[in-house]
Design a protein around this motif. Sequence first.
Motif, PDB file in Angstrom:
ATOM      1  N   THR A 204       0.761  -1.265  -0.144  1.00  0.00           N
ATOM      2  CA  THR A 204       0.173  -0.033  -0.054  1.00  0.00           C
ATOM      3  C   THR A 204       0.828   1.133   0.050  1.00  0.00           C
ATOM      4  O   THR A 204       1.825   1.263   0.783  1.00  0.00           O
ATOM      5  N   GLY A 205       0.588   2.019  -1.047  1.00  0.00           N
ATOM      6  CA  GLY A 205       1.181   3.413  -0.859  1.00  0.00           C
ATOM      7  C   GLY A 205       2.768   3.202  -1.996  1.00  0.00           C
ATOM      8  O   GLY A 205       3.373   4.338  -2.048  1.00  0.00           O
ATOM      9  N   HIS A 227      -2.965  -1.681  -6.577  1.00  0.00           N
ATOM     10  CA  HIS A 227      -2.068  -1.117  -5.607  1.00  0.00           C
ATOM     11  C   HIS A 227      -0.888  -0.358  -6.674  1.00  0.00           C
ATOM     12  O   HIS A 227      -0.153   0.142  -6.188  1.00  0.00           O
TER      13      HIS A 227
END
Length: 364
Positions: A204-205, A227
């Motif tokens: 995530t990110g 993602h």
Amino acid sequence: MPLSHIDPANYDALLAAKVARTCEQLAPFTASAPTVIPSPPEAFRMRAEFRVWHNGDALDYVMFPPGEPQNPVVITRFPIACAAIQALMPDLLAALRAHTELRRKLFQVEFLSTTSGETLVTLAYHRRLDASWETAAEALAGQFKLALVGRSRKQKVVVGRDYVTETLHVAGRDYHYRQYDQAFTQPNAAVNRQMIEWACASVTGEGGDLLELYCGNGNFTLPLSRHFNQVLATELAKTSIRAAQWGIAANHIENVAMIRLAAEEVTQAMNGEREFRRLADLPQPLSAYKLNTVFVDPPRAGLDPATVAMVQRFPTIVYVSCNPASLAENLATLSLSHDISRFALFDQFPYTAHMECGVVLRRR
């Protein structure tokens, strides 16, 4: 697995001992305690396989102790199989026992089920399957509402279909997977779902694009695609690629490109050592991908040295391993450039020595 090893009452203690052994193996590379994902103690296996033993009119599921192929152990109950398989086993055996055409030279029965109870049964024979067998098999499949496959040497007869469709709820969304007869699938659906969620949380990110090696039927690929901008997923097995392509379409995913290459060939392509015609099918040249993250889920042997060197160039490596020993071998090299930021253990195979591991490595 000997049935005597199945011990739900002592599952927690058995898992703790296995976690301790695995942590000791990986201690040179991480000092942090892992996140541990336990399995349900019973009814967790979505696959089961039994030999069939004939003794006069008797017909039984059997397993054999290691090294004792003439010492069958009759299986009347298999508590680690999922509920659908457990419920089907005795009734299916009774139907096979009662039908001469279905039981003649039958030597193996394989079950593949899903969390919804959809089940595929494969019957393997030491004889050629003819029209009479197919007629009987169609009746059997209708009786139990099964997908059914008959196999003998150089022969495969599909009754209805040769796959099941699994649906897993991952991070708030349902993902649909096609699982074919004889193709690899994760055996423990409950743990597998948590493995996928762990992998998604780990990236995530991250952003950019993802390279995935050994993508199989898209088990991780489909949820991970949320993602990243683009995903380049690679797999060698044709059946797994067919399943993954079905999953991409069925889940309306538009940012995943599949290529049929072995990990060693991907390494050669990434290094500019060879050109592959299959890369021409990609939506853009390989060099145009912004590949910041690599995800690998290799077989038990782990990554070969050339592939280790290739993935070492990535800022982020997500490595899921079914063999702590080969993972440790690879980490001996990867830890020279990367540190482990996340570490998890997943008990895919309770009551065995096997432990699934997950590590996230970030370049120093």
